[in-house]
Design a protein around this motif. Sequence first.
Motif, PDB file in Angstrom:
ATOM      1  N   LEU A   1       0.834  -1.209   0.000  1.00 57.27           N
ATOM      2  CA  LEU A   1       0.000   0.000   0.000  1.00 57.27           C
ATOM      3  C   LEU A   1       0.866   1.255   0.000  1.00 57.27           C
ATOM      4  O   LEU A   1       0.580   2.223  -0.723  1.00 57.27           O
ATOM      5  CB  LEU A   1      -0.925  -0.008   1.224  1.00 57.27           C
ATOM      6  N   ALA A   2       1.930   1.250   0.793  1.00 53.86           N
ATOM      7  CA  ALA A   2       2.824   2.414   0.854  1.00 53.86           C
ATOM      8  C   ALA A   2       3.484   2.673  -0.498  1.00 53.86           C
ATOM      9  O   ALA A   2       3.562   3.827  -0.957  1.00 53.86           O
ATOM     10  CB  ALA A   2       3.883   2.185   1.934  1.00 53.86           C
ATOM     11  N   LEU A   3       3.952   1.597  -1.138  1.00 55.42           N
ATOM     12  CA  LEU A   3       4.572   1.747  -2.467  1.00 55.42           C
ATOM     13  C   LEU A   3       3.566   2.251  -3.491  1.00 55.42           C
ATOM     14  O   LEU A   3       3.877   3.116  -4.328  1.00 55.42           O
ATOM     15  CB  LEU A   3       5.161   0.407  -2.921  1.00 55.42           C
ATOM     16  N   PHE A   4       2.338   1.739  -3.418  1.00 53.25           N
ATOM     17  CA  PHE A   4       1.297   2.132  -4.365  1.00 53.25           C
ATOM     18  C   PHE A   4       0.962   3.618  -4.213  1.00 53.25           C
ATOM     19  O   PHE A   4       0.885   4.355  -5.205  1.00 53.25           O
ATOM     20  CB  PHE A   4       0.048   1.280  -4.144  1.00 53.25           C
TER      21      PHE A   4
ATOM     22  N   PHE B   1       8.698  -0.361   9.726  1.00 56.08           N
ATOM     23  CA  PHE B   1       8.958   0.038  11.108  1.00 56.08           C
ATOM     24  C   PHE B   1       7.682   0.314  11.892  1.00 56.08           C
ATOM     25  O   PHE B   1       7.708   0.349  13.125  1.00 56.08           O
ATOM     26  CB  PHE B   1       9.834   1.305  11.133  1.00 56.08           C
ATOM     27  N   ALA B   2       6.579   0.544  11.193  1.00 51.62           N
ATOM     28  CA  ALA B   2       5.381   1.064  11.866  1.00 51.62           C
ATOM     29  C   ALA B   2       4.317   0.017  12.162  1.00 51.62           C
ATOM     30  O   ALA B   2       3.376   0.300  12.907  1.00 51.62           O
ATOM     31  CB  ALA B   2       4.765   2.180  11.017  1.00 51.62           C
ATOM     32  N   ILE B   3       4.414  -1.182  11.609  1.00 49.50           N
ATOM     33  CA  ILE B   3       3.390  -2.200  11.861  1.00 49.50           C
ATOM     34  C   ILE B   3       3.450  -2.658  13.318  1.00 49.50           C
ATOM     35  O   ILE B   3       4.514  -2.976  13.832  1.00 49.50           O
ATOM     36  CB  ILE B   3       3.571  -3.403  10.912  1.00 49.50           C
ATOM     37  N   GLN B   4       2.306  -2.674  13.978  1.00 51.81           N
ATOM     38  CA  GLN B   4       2.202  -3.061  15.382  1.00 51.81           C
ATOM     39  C   GLN B   4       1.083  -4.090  15.550  1.00 51.81           C
ATOM     40  O   GLN B   4       0.199  -4.209  14.699  1.00 51.81           O
ATOM     41  CB  GLN B   4       1.906  -1.835  16.248  1.00 51.81           C
ATOM     42  N   PRO B   5       1.101  -4.857  16.673  1.00 55.73           N
ATOM     43  CA  PRO B   5       0.087  -5.902  16.861  1.00 55.73           C
ATOM     44  C   PRO B   5      -1.302  -5.381  17.207  1.00 55.73           C
ATOM     45  O   PRO B   5      -2.267  -6.135  17.161  1.00 55.73           O
ATOM     46  CB  PRO B   5       0.648  -6.736  18.019  1.00 55.73           C
ATOM     47  N   SER B   6      -1.426  -4.104  17.586  1.00 56.64           N
ATOM     48  CA  SER B   6      -2.747  -3.580  17.955  1.00 56.64           C
ATOM     49  C   SER B   6      -2.946  -2.190  17.371  1.00 56.64           C
ATOM     50  O   SER B   6      -1.983  -1.482  17.067  1.00 56.64           O
ATOM     51  CB  SER B   6      -2.912  -3.532  19.474  1.00 56.64           C
ATOM     52  N   ILE B   7      -4.220  -1.785  17.242  1.00 55.30           N
ATOM     53  CA  ILE B   7      -4.552  -0.474  16.693  1.00 55.30           C
ATOM     54  C   ILE B   7      -4.048   0.628  17.618  1.00 55.30           C
ATOM     55  O   ILE B   7      -3.499   1.635  17.180  1.00 55.30           O
ATOM     56  CB  ILE B   7      -6.077  -0.360  16.480  1.00 55.30           C
TER      57      ILE B   7
ATOM     58  N   LEU C   1       4.412   5.606   7.114  1.00 56.88           N
ATOM     59  CA  LEU C   1       3.809   5.504   8.444  1.00 56.88           C
ATOM     60  C   LEU C   1       2.293   5.546   8.386  1.00 56.88           C
ATOM     61  O   LEU C   1       1.604   4.762   9.049  1.00 56.88           O
ATOM     62  CB  LEU C   1       4.314   6.656   9.336  1.00 56.88           C
ATOM     63  N   VAL C   2       1.772   6.449   7.573  1.00 55.54           N
ATOM     64  CA  VAL C   2       0.313   6.566   7.429  1.00 55.54           C
ATOM     65  C   VAL C   2      -0.268   5.301   6.807  1.00 55.54           C
ATOM     66  O   VAL C   2      -1.312   4.805   7.247  1.00 55.54           O
ATOM     67  CB  VAL C   2      -0.043   7.807   6.571  1.00 55.54           C
ATOM     68  N   ALA C   3       0.408   4.751   5.793  1.00 55.59           N
ATOM     69  CA  ALA C   3      -0.069   3.523   5.146  1.00 55.59           C
ATOM     70  C   ALA C   3      -0.123   2.370   6.136  1.00 55.59           C
ATOM     71  O   ALA C   3      -1.088   1.590   6.160  1.00 55.59           O
ATOM     72  CB  ALA C   3       0.840   3.174   3.964  1.00 55.59           C
ATOM     73  N   ALA C   4       0.901   2.254   6.979  1.00 55.53           N
ATOM     74  CA  ALA C   4       0.926   1.182   7.988  1.00 55.53           C
ATOM     75  C   ALA C   4      -0.215   1.346   8.980  1.00 55.53           C
ATOM     76  O   ALA C   4      -0.844   0.363   9.394  1.00 55.53           O
ATOM     77  CB  ALA C   4       2.265   1.193   8.720  1.00 55.53           C
ATOM     78  N   PHE C   5      -0.503   2.578   9.370  1.00 56.97           N
ATOM     79  CA  PHE C   5      -1.601   2.828  10.316  1.00 56.97           C
ATOM     80  C   PHE C   5      -2.941   2.451   9.688  1.00 56.97           C
ATOM     81  O   PHE C   5      -3.807   1.858  10.344  1.00 56.97           O
ATOM     82  CB  PHE C   5      -1.600   4.297  10.731  1.00 56.97           C
ATOM     83  N   ILE C   6      -3.120   2.781   8.415  1.00 55.10           N
ATOM     84  CA  ILE C   6      -4.370   2.443   7.716  1.00 55.10           C
ATOM     85  C   ILE C   6      -4.570   0.930   7.664  1.00 55.10           C
ATOM     86  O   ILE C   6      -5.664   0.414   7.910  1.00 55.10           O
ATOM     87  CB  ILE C   6      -4.371   3.043   6.286  1.00 55.10           C
ATOM     88  N   VAL C   7      -3.489   0.206   7.384  1.00 51.54           N
ATOM     89  CA  VAL C   7      -3.568  -1.265   7.328  1.00 51.54           C
ATOM     90  C   VAL C   7      -3.923  -1.828   8.700  1.00 51.54           C
ATOM     91  O   VAL C   7      -4.772  -2.709   8.827  1.00 51.54           O
ATOM     92  CB  VAL C   7      -2.233  -1.867   6.825  1.00 51.54           C
ATOM     93  N   ASN C   8      -3.280  -1.315   9.756  1.00 54.56           N
ATOM     94  CA  ASN C   8      -3.591  -1.771  11.111  1.00 54.56           C
ATOM     95  C   ASN C   8      -5.043  -1.494  11.477  1.00 54.56           C
ATOM     96  O   ASN C   8      -5.667  -2.248  12.224  1.00 54.56           O
ATOM     97  CB  ASN C   8      -2.683  -1.070  12.126  1.00 54.56           C
TER      98      ASN C   8
END
Length: 359
Positions: free
Chosen positions: A16-19, A38-44, A132-139
């Motif tokens: 998603l970030a690359l896209f 770096f930004a993917i985490q196990p919880s929202i 960072l924003v893309a990772a948050f959206i996925v989470n």
Amino acid sequence: MKFGARILKTGIAISLALFIAQLCKSPSPALAGISAIFAIQPSIYRSYLTILERAQGNVIGAVIAILFGLYIGNDFILIGVASIICVALLLKLKLENTIGLAVVTLVIIMDSPGNGFLETALIRFGTIMLGLVAAFIVNLIFIPPKYEVTLYQQIYTTNSEIMKWIKLNLRHAADFPLLKKDMNWMQNQMSQIRNQYDLFKEERSFRKKEMLAKSRKIAIYRQMILCSQKAIDLLKIQHRYENDYLLLAPLKQEQIRQQIDYLTDKHEQLLLTYIDKVAVDVDYVEDHLAQDPKELMDLFINELKLDDETRELDEYHLMRIIASIFAYQETVDYLEKLIHSFKLRHQEDNQIDISVTEE
């Protein structure tokens, strides 16, 4: 490592970030992908905290890099000096978790070409923030975690193993090398359970009704974990002082065995009551104790009164055995109060749809 949702979400976040970076016509879309890792985490909730921390760290790294690039220089020695300053500042501000990405941001920006340095630096900084924003959206959107389901199943599975060994040990049927190995496994499981409990506790609810139900569940799960830990402590004491237990008269051994069997059965029944696999007792009174521990105390006191110089039983060891049973009973009794209160007083939100096995 087990293949799970976090690994899958990392891959989705990178894509998603690359896209998005390519959609924004960024000259270096790979930077967004690196940032997303770096930004993917196990919880929202942790993802929200992470994006705030990483954003602060990135801004600090970017500002230092731009100041060095514009006014001092950007050769390899100065990049190292700027990195040291950046790390020191982040440590001072207690942003240790952001050091990795912040230094990556600094190096990437300072490595920008001399012509149009500021414009290139800002574009690269924006691309990193995009990751960072893309990772948050996925989470936030993909594969919402089921913390409570996983937490309960881990507790139930671990507890079943503990109960099995307690009963085997009581009947002198335990394989000691295997028991020792399994006790290490139990402690590792308890660490995982506590981590999962923290994730469940951090999960945010937005409606007042959900918040009240959540707070009650948190109290119940905290007590479930404590009960399991007390059961492990009982197993350790039982294993350590088995010879002292065998020195007791057969009638006294039977008395202790019956009490422990009662507690382990009650513990398992309470776990099943919580998920509605066992009917709740509508006649339950909160201040009752189902089995009076006075008999065990009498056993201990009577054993102390025996005037037998040839006796091999260590009174201190017997006291440790009795005390561990009392500690376990106390936690199980309180768990019973919490579960019955939850089931009988809050019937609107006490329906728990959880299986005892992993799905």
